[in-house]
Design an enzyme around this catalytic site. Sequence first.
Site, PDB file in Angstrom:
ATOM      1  N   GLY A 194       0.795  -1.219   0.000  1.00 20.87           N
ATOM      2  CA  GLY A 194       0.000   0.000   0.000  1.00 20.87           C
ATOM      3  C   GLY A 194       0.832   1.276   0.000  1.00 20.87           C
ATOM      4  O   GLY A 194       0.355   2.322  -0.430  1.00 20.87           O
ATOM      5  N   ASP A 195       2.052   1.213   0.490  1.00 20.92           N
ATOM      6  CA  ASP A 195       2.981   2.341   0.417  1.00 20.92           C
ATOM      7  C   ASP A 195       4.390   1.758   0.300  1.00 20.92           C
ATOM      8  O   ASP A 195       5.199   1.839   1.228  1.00 20.92           O
ATOM      9  CB  ASP A 195       2.873   3.228   1.655  1.00 20.92           C
ATOM     10  CG  ASP A 195       3.723   4.499   1.529  1.00 20.92           C
ATOM     11  OD1 ASP A 195       4.394   4.668   0.494  1.00 20.92           O
ATOM     12  OD2 ASP A 195       3.714   5.312   2.472  1.00 20.92           O
ATOM     13  N   PRO A 196       4.709   1.155  -0.856  1.00 27.48           N
ATOM     14  CA  PRO A 196       5.934   0.371  -0.994  1.00 27.48           C
ATOM     15  C   PRO A 196       7.165   1.204  -1.339  1.00 27.48           C
ATOM     16  O   PRO A 196       8.121   0.673  -1.910  1.00 27.48           O
ATOM     17  CB  PRO A 196       5.585  -0.587  -2.128  1.00 27.48           C
ATOM     18  CG  PRO A 196       4.720   0.263  -3.025  1.00 27.48           C
ATOM     19  CD  PRO A 196       3.884   1.114  -2.078  1.00 27.48           C
ATOM     20  N   ASN A 200      10.145   2.320   3.467  1.00 25.61           N
ATOM     21  CA  ASN A 200       9.285   1.441   4.266  1.00 25.61           C
ATOM     22  C   ASN A 200       9.725  -0.022   4.282  1.00 25.61           C
ATOM     23  O   ASN A 200       8.975  -0.892   4.719  1.00 25.61           O
ATOM     24  CB  ASN A 200       7.841   1.558   3.788  1.00 25.61           C
ATOM     25  CG  ASN A 200       7.286   2.942   4.054  1.00 25.61           C
ATOM     26  OD1 ASN A 200       7.735   3.628   4.976  1.00 25.61           O
ATOM     27  ND2 ASN A 200       6.317   3.374   3.259  1.00 25.61           N
TER      28      ASN A 200
END
Length: 270
Positions: A194-196, A200
């Site tokens: 979802g927020d790669p 992260n």
Amino acid sequence: MMPAAGPPHSDVPEPAAIARVAGDRPRRCVWRNELGGLTFDVAETAGAERLFVKWSPRDVAPDLAAEADRLRWAINYTPVPHVLDLGSDDEGSWLVTAARPGVSAVDARWLADPETAVRALGSGLRELHDALPVRSCPFSWTAPERLAEVRRRAASGRIDPTTWSSDHQVLDVPAAVRLLSDIPAADREVVCHGDPCAPNTLIGEDGRWTAHVDLGTLGVADRWADLAVATWSLNWNYGPGWEPAFFDAYGCDPDATRMAYYRLLWDLGP
């Protein structure tokens, strides 16, 4: 497009919740997002483990309760932070997690060795996609759902084209929404991060990925929703030319059509 989030370049005011969680333990702000959210690294002391505390201003995304739910689910299948506490007050909300081994892929150690970092990012994302079970995942991040939200935001004038990547500056909002209406057929449905973006993923001293963090929008979607943005972020963090190494480590070939689609969808958010 350069990412708006990153380590703070100066001291930031400490929310009262951070002081309550950390007490007299040393801590430092290690990340600040474009919405004013902060992440603090709270040092390990005798009898107390190292913590990370995410804080979000009141009535401002991200939804830390949603992230806590996703972490509690995902930790059964893959290395992610263990949730220790979740709370809110009149100032904002906070999420406390235990530290995982490794440092961010954009730590100075890995900015100086992008080849190793990029390969860790590719293999780490592939292992995440393979490990998380689609059928039992209670969260969704599909293109139709995201497009519906884009249309709602466009109708209310809440999309600002000046924040878009230079790749998309030739478009206006109506044209961009029209392009997004042609959703590519799914290649492979997975549980996406979802927020790669590169920050992260955590990497250990041996150059292998150790965990994923910031899973507030984790959910089932075509894997290219992750792959398009993960490879885009390589340019922001390491410079051009690293996509081949990423795809080699992930184990697939680039798909220009799906990458273009999901990058545009990302720009229009959420």
